[in-house]
Scaffold this motif. Structure first.
Motif, PDB file in Angstrom:
ATOM      1  N   CYS A 117       9.290  -4.552   3.536  1.00  0.00           N
ATOM      2  CA  CYS A 117      10.082  -5.408   2.666  1.00  0.00           C
ATOM      3  C   CYS A 117      11.151  -4.566   1.968  1.00  0.00           C
TER       4      CYS A 117
ATOM      5  N   CYS B 160      10.146  -5.253  -2.218  1.00  0.00           N
ATOM      6  CA  CYS B 160       8.919  -4.792  -2.856  1.00  0.00           C
ATOM      7  C   CYS B 160       8.323  -3.695  -1.979  1.00  0.00           C
TER       8      CYS B 160
ATOM      9  N   TYR C 247       5.847  -3.745   0.030  1.00  0.00           N
ATOM     10  CA  TYR C 247       5.050  -4.192   1.179  1.00  0.00           C
ATOM     11  C   TYR C 247       5.548  -3.582   2.496  1.00  0.00           C
TER      12      TYR C 247
ATOM     13  N   CYS D 184       8.704 -11.971   3.445  1.00  0.00           N
ATOM     14  CA  CYS D 184       7.662 -11.050   2.983  1.00  0.00           C
ATOM     15  C   CYS D 184       6.508 -11.860   2.398  1.00  0.00           C
TER      16      CYS D 184
ATOM     17  N   ARG E 253       4.472 -11.079   0.195  1.00  0.00           N
ATOM     18  CA  ARG E 253       4.308 -10.821  -1.241  1.00  0.00           C
ATOM     19  C   ARG E 253       5.413 -11.454  -2.083  1.00  0.00           C
ATOM     20  N   CYS E 254       6.688 -11.280  -1.619  1.00  0.00           N
ATOM     21  CA  CYS E 254       7.788 -11.697  -2.486  1.00  0.00           C
ATOM     22  C   CYS E 254       8.770 -12.646  -1.824  1.00  0.00           C
TER      23      CYS E 254
HETATM   24 ZN   LIG Z   1       8.362  -8.149  -0.605  1.00  0.00          ZN
END
Ligand SMILES: [Zn+2]
Length: 575
Positions: free
Chosen positions: A225, A228, A230, A399, A401-402
């Motif tokens: 990513c 972030c 990741y 991603c 996560r984000c």
């Molecule tokens: Zn991310």
């Protein structure tokens, strides 16, 4: 070392079997020779590189609290049977029998044998944490050994095993190793990225990271990513769940009942997609797998790729998960794989990727030759007994996560760290007495670095069309001194003096004293990849100068002979 004495048989052409740069260059530059498929001899130059990588690894492992040992290569079957891996490892394990017909293997890894060792001699929490490592040959009978040192059947690895009293302490050991690995790869001059990975046959409960040397020739794909932290191997990378909102035209209530369309001879997604004028993401791909004798049907969107690691983790584990072959299909789906679809198949065998389980209208095979269904809606036209993330992540996807768009790269796995939990200590009853006087299994971690693979990765990252470009820290020699005319006594005397002074100053140097043309010497110097080349000529000496070439940049300059040793040392220290 005099070049005339150095056993470094260089080749003008790479042998035909060599496919990637590191394989070609290490053979051509006389670093390695093939003995048999996937098994290599390290010649003097190659072995010097290996020894230097090993030394960096050793220094960092010792600094992190590791103690070096040497475990046996030949290991008894009983230990592996106790953890269930004698079966699980399958045909990748080299097996042998002794004269009494007892079974053994050549160690592909050493969790079992080290757990047994520690079980016998460590009894109290006061002896923990304990970090033991070795640098040794490992054996894996790869189905397709290839790419030289990249995927061999015998290879050199550092493996460290940590034994801790608690999960917290085990996490500290893991963090210490992670940091040490970053230092090792940085010192070796490798550009690496740590990514989340799948634990595979090593197993364990506490998570794992792979260290990837980024290179086009890498066999592994990673996504990371930009926003972030990741980063993951695509085998492991989670795919973000599909968006909640489905376009109205595709919504279940808007979709008409399914209808059959004739698709004569159109077996692939591409063929049916062209025939019906619909993009591949509007199709369902139906794959039949066989795992330990059972059939599984996996459904994905037409533009996606199945992730067999996720399928195995979700539905298995199976010892031998594979796509069903023609014979298997003949019994289950007489229409063949090209016209397979989930409608009407037994629900017990269905697993649907989350993207292919949304209430939208799809096209899929009708389980009859030359026919497909249109307007098939998951959940309406076929059941959804199991919905999961079963596909390979790709660059450009959000991603997990984000939500930012993931970037992608290819990498060579040069290291992996595992937090094993108590998998091996429980299986082998390796226990110690804790602070309360109670017996409990050790918390373990294992940590591997592919030493021979790291050498190949350095060549992949740094080679060019002329040869290898070694990072100075792992170069077989730092410097080559080339006298322009070895018949001129002034030139040879100056070259010899310079050579002696460089060695005295700790600069590992080769003197190219061969009666060869200058062009041949220069080509070999570039091919072998000495970081620095010093040329001693009569014309230069008349000015009190020699020529210095930096292999990495190709920059040429004349420097005063009197300052040569100091300049060379300075350049090597800067790199
Ligand atoms: Zn991310």
């Amino acid at each position: 070392m005099k070049m005339s004495r150095l056993f470094a048989p260089t080749l003008r052409e790479a042998p035909a079997e060599a496919e990637i740069a590191s394989h070609k260059l290490l053979l051509r530059a006389g670093f390695i020779r093939r003995s048999t498929a996937g098994i290599y001899t390290y010649l003097p130059l190659g072995w010097r590189v290996i020894r230097k990588i090993e030394q960096i690894v050793r220094e960092e492992m010792n600094a992190a609290g590791g103690q070096e040992i040497m475990l046996p290569v030949v290991q008894p079957a009983e230990l592996w049977q106790a953890t269930g891996r004698w079966e699980l490892y399958g045909s990748e394990m080299f097996r042998l029998r002794d004269r009494h017909s007892r079974e053994f293997c050549l160690g592909p890894t050493h969790e079992e044998i080290i757990t047994e060792l520690v079980k016998g001699d460590v009894h109290s929490y006061k002896q923990l944490p304990l970090l033991l490592y070795q640098i040794q040959n490992k054996y894996r009978d790869e189905r397709r050994p290839r790419f030289g040192l990249m995927r061999g059947r015998e290879f050199i690895m550092m493996d460290l095993y940590s034994f801790d009293r608690s999960p917290e302490s085990a996490r500290e050991s893991y963090a210490r190793m992670y940091t040490a690995y970053e230092a090792i790869f940085r010192r070796c001059g490798l550009s690496c990225r740590a990514v989340e990975a799948d634990a595979g046959a090593i197993g364990g409960s506490g998570g794992t990271h792979e260290f990837m040397a980024l290179a086009e020739a890498g066999e592994a794909e990673v996504v990371f990513c930009p926003d972030c932290a990741y980063a993951a191997n695509t085998e492991k990378a989670e795919c973000a769940p599909p968006p909640e909102a489905v376009p109205a035209a595709d919504a279940a209530e808007a979709a008409p009942p399914r209808t059959e369309v004739a698709t004569p001879g159109a077996r692939t997604i591409e063929e049916v997609s062209a025939l019906l004028g619909l993009p591949p993401e509007r199709f369902l791909k139906t794959l039949v797998y066989k795992g330990d004798g059972q059939y599984l049907v996996v459904v994905l969107r037409g533009d996606r790729t199945a992730n067999e690691v996720k399928i195995n983790n979700c539905l298995g584990p199976f010892r031998d998960l594979r796509l069903a072959d023609e014979d298997d299909l003949a019994a289950l789906l007489p229409c063949g794989a090209g016209f397979a679809g989930p409608v009407g198949l037994p629900a017990a065998r269905l697993a649907v990727d989350s993207e292919a389980a949304v209430p939208a209208a799809f096209v899929c095979g009708a389980n009859r030759p030359d026919a497909h269904w249109r307007d098939v809606v998951p959940g309406r036209d076929f059941p959804l007994p199991l919905t999961a993330d079963l596909r390979l992540a790709r660059a450009g996807e959000p991603c997990p996560r984000c939500g930012a768009a993931l970037g992608g790269a290819r990498g060579i796995e040069v290291g992996q760290v595992f937090n094993l939990g108590q998998k091996y200590s429980e299986a082998l009853s390796a226990r110690f007495l804790n602070e309360d006087g109670k017996s409990q299994p050790f918390y373990m971690g294992c940590y591997g670095i592919g030493v021979s693979r790291a050498m190949a990765a350095a060549v992949e990252q740094r080679g060019d069309e002329s040869g290898i470009i070694w990072p100075p820290a792992i170069a077989p020699y730092h410097c080559v001194v080339v006298p322009v005319n070895e018949k001129d006594p002034t030139v040879t005397a100056a070259a010899m003096t310079l050579y002696d002074k460089l060695w005295a100053a700790g600069v590992e140097t080769v003197l190219d004293d061969r009666p060869e043309r200058l062009g041949v010497k220069f080509k070999d110097a570039d091919l072998i990849g000495f970081p620095l080349r010093l040329v001693v000529s009569a014309a230069g000496l008349a000015q009190g100068q020699i020529e210095l070439k930096r292999r990495r940049t190709g920059d040429l300059e004349f420097i005063p002979l009197a300052e040569a040793v100091a300049r060379v040392r300075l350049i090597l220290e800067e790199n």
